[in-house]
Design a protein around this motif. Structure first.
Motif, PDB file in Angstrom:
ATOM      1  N   ASN A  37       0.723  -0.979   0.050  1.00  0.00           N
ATOM      2  CA  ASN A  37      -0.079  -0.201  -0.134  1.00  0.00           C
ATOM      3  C   ASN A  37       1.023   1.245   0.014  1.00  0.00           C
ATOM      4  N   SER A  38       2.034   1.192  -0.347  1.00  0.00           N
ATOM      5  CA  SER A  38       2.964   2.199  -0.292  1.00  0.00           C
ATOM      6  C   SER A  38       3.891   2.370  -1.589  1.00  0.00           C
ATOM      7  N   GLY A  39       3.546   2.093  -2.665  1.00  0.00           N
ATOM      8  CA  GLY A  39       4.308   2.281  -3.966  1.00  0.00           C
ATOM      9  C   GLY A  39       5.440   1.520  -4.029  1.00  0.00           C
ATOM     10  N   ASP A 146       1.162   8.940   2.548  1.00  0.00           N
ATOM     11  CA  ASP A 146       1.092   8.492   3.922  1.00  0.00           C
ATOM     12  C   ASP A 146       2.089   7.323   3.990  1.00  0.00           C
ATOM     13  N   ARG A 147       2.443   6.962   5.251  1.00  0.00           N
ATOM     14  CA  ARG A 147       3.280   5.925   5.719  1.00  0.00           C
ATOM     15  C   ARG A 147       2.629   4.922   6.351  1.00  0.00           C
ATOM     16  N   ALA A 148       3.164   3.585   6.010  1.00  0.00           N
ATOM     17  CA  ALA A 148       2.707   2.407   6.679  1.00  0.00           C
ATOM     18  C   ALA A 148       3.418   1.771   7.906  1.00  0.00           C
ATOM     19  N   TYR A 149       2.692   1.698   8.801  1.00  0.00           N
ATOM     20  CA  TYR A 149       3.171   1.272  10.170  1.00  0.00           C
ATOM     21  C   TYR A 149       2.292   0.132  10.425  1.00  0.00           C
ATOM     22  N   SER A 150       2.957  -0.776  11.155  1.00  0.00           N
ATOM     23  CA  SER A 150       2.360  -2.275  11.579  1.00  0.00           C
ATOM     24  C   SER A 150       2.238  -2.222  13.064  1.00  0.00           C
ATOM     25  N   MET A 151       0.898  -2.415  13.367  1.00  0.00           N
ATOM     26  CA  MET A 151       0.516  -2.333  14.708  1.00  0.00           C
ATOM     27  C   MET A 151       1.128  -3.456  15.658  1.00  0.00           C
ATOM     28  N   PHE A 163       2.688   1.268  17.660  1.00  0.00           N
ATOM     29  CA  PHE A 163       3.428   0.679  16.424  1.00  0.00           C
ATOM     30  C   PHE A 163       4.873   0.856  16.872  1.00  0.00           C
ATOM     31  N   ILE A 164       5.755  -0.114  16.611  1.00  0.00           N
ATOM     32  CA  ILE A 164       7.238   0.025  16.974  1.00  0.00           C
ATOM     33  C   ILE A 164       7.904   0.808  15.624  1.00  0.00           C
ATOM     34  N   ILE A 165       8.299   2.112  15.895  1.00  0.00           N
ATOM     35  CA  ILE A 165       8.884   2.813  14.784  1.00  0.00           C
ATOM     36  C   ILE A 165      10.340   2.928  14.791  1.00  0.00           C
ATOM     37  N   LYS A 166      10.796   2.836  13.764  1.00  0.00           N
ATOM     38  CA  LYS A 166      12.372   3.120  13.728  1.00  0.00           C
ATOM     39  C   LYS A 166      12.624   4.398  13.043  1.00  0.00           C
ATOM     40  N   LYS A 167      13.732   5.416  13.704  1.00  0.00           N
ATOM     41  CA  LYS A 167      13.880   6.731  13.156  1.00  0.00           C
ATOM     42  C   LYS A 167      14.984   6.110  11.887  1.00  0.00           C
ATOM     43  N   GLY A 170      17.276  10.859   7.675  1.00  0.00           N
ATOM     44  CA  GLY A 170      17.041  11.535   6.450  1.00  0.00           C
ATOM     45  C   GLY A 170      15.629  11.257   6.051  1.00  0.00           C
ATOM     46  N   GLY A 171      14.759  10.315   6.926  1.00  0.00           N
ATOM     47  CA  GLY A 171      13.419  10.037   6.593  1.00  0.00           C
ATOM     48  C   GLY A 171      12.463  11.109   7.228  1.00  0.00           C
ATOM     49  N   SER A 172      11.631  11.540   6.223  1.00  0.00           N
ATOM     50  CA  SER A 172      10.728  12.780   6.490  1.00  0.00           C
ATOM     51  C   SER A 172       9.640  12.267   7.480  1.00  0.00           C
ATOM     52  N   GLY A 173       8.908  11.001   7.102  1.00  0.00           N
ATOM     53  CA  GLY A 173       7.749  10.619   8.184  1.00  0.00           C
ATOM     54  C   GLY A 173       8.418  10.292   9.450  1.00  0.00           C
ATOM     55  N   SER A 174       9.433   9.638   9.550  1.00  0.00           N
ATOM     56  CA  SER A 174       9.853   9.068  11.018  1.00  0.00           C
ATOM     57  C   SER A 174      10.329  10.339  11.852  1.00  0.00           C
ATOM     58  N   ASP A 175      11.213  11.214  10.873  1.00  0.00           N
ATOM     59  CA  ASP A 175      11.357  12.667  11.659  1.00  0.00           C
ATOM     60  C   ASP A 175      10.283  13.378  12.204  1.00  0.00           C
ATOM     61  N   GLY A 212      15.021  -5.489  12.575  1.00  0.00           N
ATOM     62  CA  GLY A 212      14.916  -3.868  12.892  1.00  0.00           C
ATOM     63  C   GLY A 212      13.419  -3.665  13.387  1.00  0.00           C
ATOM     64  N   SER A 213      12.825  -2.659  12.837  1.00  0.00           N
ATOM     65  CA  SER A 213      11.493  -2.413  13.073  1.00  0.00           C
ATOM     66  C   SER A 213      10.274  -3.256  12.705  1.00  0.00           C
ATOM     67  N   GLY A 214      10.742  -4.466  11.844  1.00  0.00           N
ATOM     68  CA  GLY A 214       9.912  -5.623  11.647  1.00  0.00           C
ATOM     69  C   GLY A 214       9.472  -6.293  12.877  1.00  0.00           C
ATOM     70  N   ARG A 336       7.066  -6.587   3.618  1.00  0.00           N
ATOM     71  CA  ARG A 336       8.362  -5.913   3.349  1.00  0.00           C
ATOM     72  C   ARG A 336       8.493  -4.624   3.600  1.00  0.00           C
ATOM     73  N   PHE A 337       9.151  -3.859   4.480  1.00  0.00           N
ATOM     74  CA  PHE A 337       9.256  -2.584   4.609  1.00  0.00           C
ATOM     75  C   PHE A 337       9.804  -1.854   3.806  1.00  0.00           C
ATOM     76  N   PHE A 338       9.043  -1.326   2.918  1.00  0.00           N
ATOM     77  CA  PHE A 338       9.777  -0.297   1.714  1.00  0.00           C
ATOM     78  C   PHE A 338       9.981   1.064   2.463  1.00  0.00           C
TER      79      PHE A 338
HETATM   80  C1  LIG Z   1       3.491  -2.518   5.103  1.00  0.00           C
HETATM   81  C2  LIG Z   1       4.781  -1.815   5.800  1.00  0.00           C
HETATM   82  C3  LIG Z   1       4.564  -1.888   6.943  1.00  0.00           C
HETATM   83  C4  LIG Z   1       5.449  -1.069   7.798  1.00  0.00           C
HETATM   84  N1  LIG Z   1       5.650  -0.785   9.256  1.00  0.00           N
HETATM   85  C5  LIG Z   1       6.644  -0.375   9.766  1.00  0.00           C
HETATM   86  C6  LIG Z   1       6.617  -0.448  11.228  1.00  0.00           C
HETATM   87  O1  LIG Z   1       6.106  -0.953  11.629  1.00  0.00           O
HETATM   88  N2  LIG Z   1       7.679   0.321  11.869  1.00  0.00           N
HETATM   89  C7  LIG Z   1       8.287   1.106  11.051  1.00  0.00           C
HETATM   90  O2  LIG Z   1       9.408   1.692  11.837  1.00  0.00           O
HETATM   91  N3  LIG Z   1       8.570   1.155   9.783  1.00  0.00           N
HETATM   92  C8  LIG Z   1       7.500   0.468   9.029  1.00  0.00           C
HETATM   93  N4  LIG Z   1       7.397   0.418   7.663  1.00  0.00           N
HETATM   94  C9  LIG Z   1       8.312   1.595   6.938  1.00  0.00           C
HETATM   95  C10 LIG Z   1       7.542   2.816   6.733  1.00  0.00           C
HETATM   96  O3  LIG Z   1       6.337   2.832   6.194  1.00  0.00           O
HETATM   97  C11 LIG Z   1       8.262   4.095   6.394  1.00  0.00           C
HETATM   98  O4  LIG Z   1       8.904   3.439   4.908  1.00  0.00           O
HETATM   99  C12 LIG Z   1       9.758   4.251   7.191  1.00  0.00           C
HETATM  100  O5  LIG Z   1       9.366   4.664   8.499  1.00  0.00           O
HETATM  101  C13 LIG Z   1      10.899   5.271   6.364  1.00  0.00           C
HETATM  102  O6  LIG Z   1       9.985   6.546   6.150  1.00  0.00           O
HETATM  103  P1  LIG Z   1      10.308   7.741   6.318  1.00  0.00           P
HETATM  104  O7  LIG Z   1       9.356   8.895   6.084  1.00  0.00           O
HETATM  105  O8  LIG Z   1      11.024   8.392   7.569  1.00  0.00           O
HETATM  106  O9  LIG Z   1      11.630   7.924   5.245  1.00  0.00           O
HETATM  107  P2  LIG Z   1      11.255   8.586   3.694  1.00  0.00           P
HETATM  108  O10 LIG Z   1      12.614   8.011   2.989  1.00  0.00           O
HETATM  109  O11 LIG Z   1      10.801   9.673   3.804  1.00  0.00           O
HETATM  110  O12 LIG Z   1      10.103   7.681   3.104  1.00  0.00           O
HETATM  111  C14 LIG Z   1      10.229   6.413   2.814  1.00  0.00           C
HETATM  112  C15 LIG Z   1       8.987   5.641   2.359  1.00  0.00           C
HETATM  113  O13 LIG Z   1       7.741   6.582   2.261  1.00  0.00           O
HETATM  114  C16 LIG Z   1       7.075   6.294   1.102  1.00  0.00           C
HETATM  115  N5  LIG Z   1       7.132   7.735   0.303  1.00  0.00           N
HETATM  116  C17 LIG Z   1       7.822   8.062  -0.124  1.00  0.00           C
HETATM  117  N6  LIG Z   1       7.789   9.248  -0.764  1.00  0.00           N
HETATM  118  C18 LIG Z   1       6.462   9.262  -1.192  1.00  0.00           C
HETATM  119  C19 LIG Z   1       5.698  10.035  -1.982  1.00  0.00           C
HETATM  120  N7  LIG Z   1       5.881  11.005  -2.739  1.00  0.00           N
HETATM  121  N8  LIG Z   1       4.230   9.161  -1.995  1.00  0.00           N
HETATM  122  C20 LIG Z   1       3.955   8.273  -1.534  1.00  0.00           C
HETATM  123  N9  LIG Z   1       4.792   7.524  -0.803  1.00  0.00           N
HETATM  124  C21 LIG Z   1       5.923   8.046  -0.476  1.00  0.00           C
HETATM  125  C22 LIG Z   1       7.772   5.162   0.455  1.00  0.00           C
HETATM  126  O14 LIG Z   1       6.840   3.866   0.872  1.00  0.00           O
HETATM  127  C23 LIG Z   1       8.899   5.093   0.971  1.00  0.00           C
HETATM  128  O15 LIG Z   1       9.646   4.023   1.041  1.00  0.00           O
HETATM  129  C24 LIG Z   1       6.508  -0.279   7.118  1.00  0.00           C
HETATM  130  C25 LIG Z   1       6.291  -0.298   5.583  1.00  0.00           C
HETATM  131  C26 LIG Z   1       5.403  -1.012   4.953  1.00  0.00           C
HETATM  132  C27 LIG Z   1       5.443  -1.048   3.405  1.00  0.00           C
END
Ligand SMILES: Cc1cc2nc3c(=O)[nH]c(=O)nc-3n(C[C@H](O)[C@H](O)[C@H](O)COP(=O)(O)OP(=O)(O)OC[C@H]3O[C@@H](n4cnc5c(N)ncnc54)[C@H](O)[C@@H]3O)c2cc1C
Ligand code: FES
Length: 338
Positions: A37-39, A146-151, A163-167, A170-175, A212-214, A336-338
């Motif tokens: 669900n995350s591309g 949106d960002r996917a996080y597993s319960m 949710f257990i989340i890893k920082k 450079g990640g914008s969602g986890s930041d 990791g956060s898996g 897979r945690f993309f």
């Molecule tokens: C099914 C699933 C479950 C997950 N569960 C967890 C969990 O429980 N704990 C955890 O820490 N992480 C989990 N993740 C990973 C999580 O979703 C983020 O990818 C991770 O936190 C990094 O995000 P970020 O914003 O910090 O990094 P960024 O590098 O900013 O973003 C990484 C991810 O955000 C998405 N993304 C980026 N840009 C866009 C855009 N323009 N439009 C749409 N999507 C975009 C992509 O999926 C990309 O892989 C899971 C991922 C998936 C697919």
């Protein structure tokens, strides 16, 4: 509101302006292939037969240059502009019990598990309903997509979502989650999603493998199996892989679970030889799939497997199970945690 018709099927469904085609289909109880669900995974690829769609992400990694040349699109990253007819490959997945719902949840707080991993707690006024192992999509202000996080917890009447989340560097969602979210803030949560959930009907003992956060969905599965009486006769063998000893937070989490060593055992492993030596690790040091093979050996095909983590880790576990030990695909559930 647009109507989406699926080619060569009786199925059609409504898609409102807030939904992607994938989310609207799942909300309508219609099965189409998907995983992340995350591309990232490409499972929800479709052909647009008729109509117009808008892609919410220009170049998602789930589409190869060849896919783009052939005009393929991702249902999890497309919103319809008009009524559409679309075509998918075959789907052999199950349908989970709960239809995803959009809701607003309030941030309660987080507890630190390691230097870069915390368990986040959100609350809603309505019951939280999902299967152990599923995930939710969080909309984070100022973050594209949106960002996917597993319960990490279980379905509950109190409206708790953890949710257990890893920082991620450079990640914008986890930041946003680690540095900007304040107690009492509301964010949008849409879920549950995901097909890698605990199958209650299966009699085999369970192996959970997290990297990791898996760990998050693996904790949800372990917590469900150790609290729900229907699983009391099934064993859970957990494997957790971190890079360094400081990443290994499972002993604390496992000690909080109401389980005896007969039902639940947990094997931890680190992969960075230098850091492990520096930090005085006297446990195993190898990749988590290698440790699974070392501990379970020829009994591997006897178990039901759930695993989650970064794609290279899940690929290595898949190879071990399916190629080396001929475990049938139906016995394997992973995200897979993309
Ligand atoms: C099914 C699933 C479950 C997950 N569960 C967890 C969990 O429980 N704990 C955890 O820490 N992480 C989990 N993740 C990973 C999580 O979703 C983020 O990818 C991770 O936190 C990094 O995000 P970020 O914003 O910090 O990094 P960024 O590098 O900013 O973003 C990484 C991810 O955000 C998405 N993304 C980026 N840009 C866009 C855009 N323009 N439009 C749409 N999507 C975009 C992509 O999926 C990309 O892989 C899971 C991922 C998936 C697919
Ligand atoms: S479900 Fe759409 S790319 Fe993974």
């Amino acid at each position: 509101m647009s109507i989406i018709k699926i080619k060569n099927s009786e199925n059609q469904f409504d898609c409102d302006e807030q939904d992607t085609i994938l989310r609207a289909a799942i909300r309508s109880g219609i099965k189409i292939p998907y995983e992340c669900n995350s591309g990232g995974c490409g499972s929800c690829k479709f052909d647009l037969i008729e109509g117009k769609v808008l892609s919410t992400w220009d170049a998602p990694p789930g589409l190869s240059p060849r896919d783009i040349r052939k005009g393929k699109r991702l249902a999890c990253q497309c919103k319809p502009v008009t009524d559409c007819e679309i075509a998918f490959g075959e789907d052999h997945s199950d349908t989970p019990d709960y239809i995803p719902q959009r809701r607003s949840v309030t941030y309660v707080g987080q507890r630190k598990l390691t230097a870069d991993m915390s368990e986040f707690h959100f609350k809603d006024n309505f019951p939280a309903r999902f299967m152990p192992g599923q995930f939710a999509m969080l909309t984070l202000p100022g973050v594209a997509g949106d960002r996917a996080y597993s319960m990490s917890n279980n379905s509950n009447e109190m409206g708790d979502w953890t949710f257990i989340i890893k920082k991620m560097p450079g990640g914008s969602g986890s930041d946003f989650l680690f540095n900007k979210l304040k107690q009492g803030d509301s964010i949008k949560l849409d879920g549950p999603y995901g097909l890698s959930y605990l199958r209650p009907e299966i009699e085999r003992d369970v192996v959970c493998i997290g990297g990791g956060s898996g760990l998050s969905p693996m904790m949800s599965i372990a917590r469900a199996m150790t609290t729900n009486g229907q699983y009391k006769n099934k064993k859970i063998i957990m494997f957790y892989g971190g890079r360094a000893p400081a990443d290994i937070c499972t002993p604390q989490l496992v000690s909080e679970m109401d389980a005896n060593g007969e039902q639940l055992s947990c094997h931890n492993v680190t992969s960075d030889v230098e850091l492990s030596a520096e930090q005085g690790w006297d446990g195993e040091c190898c990749f988590v799939h290698e440790y699974v093979e070392k501990i379970l050996g020829s009994s591997i095909p006897d178990f039901e497997f759930y695993f989650c983590g970064p794609p290279p880790m899940t690929a290595a576990v898949q190879r071990l199970l399916m190629i080396d030990y001929k475990v049938p695909f139906e016995q394997i559930h992973f995200d897979r945690f993309f």
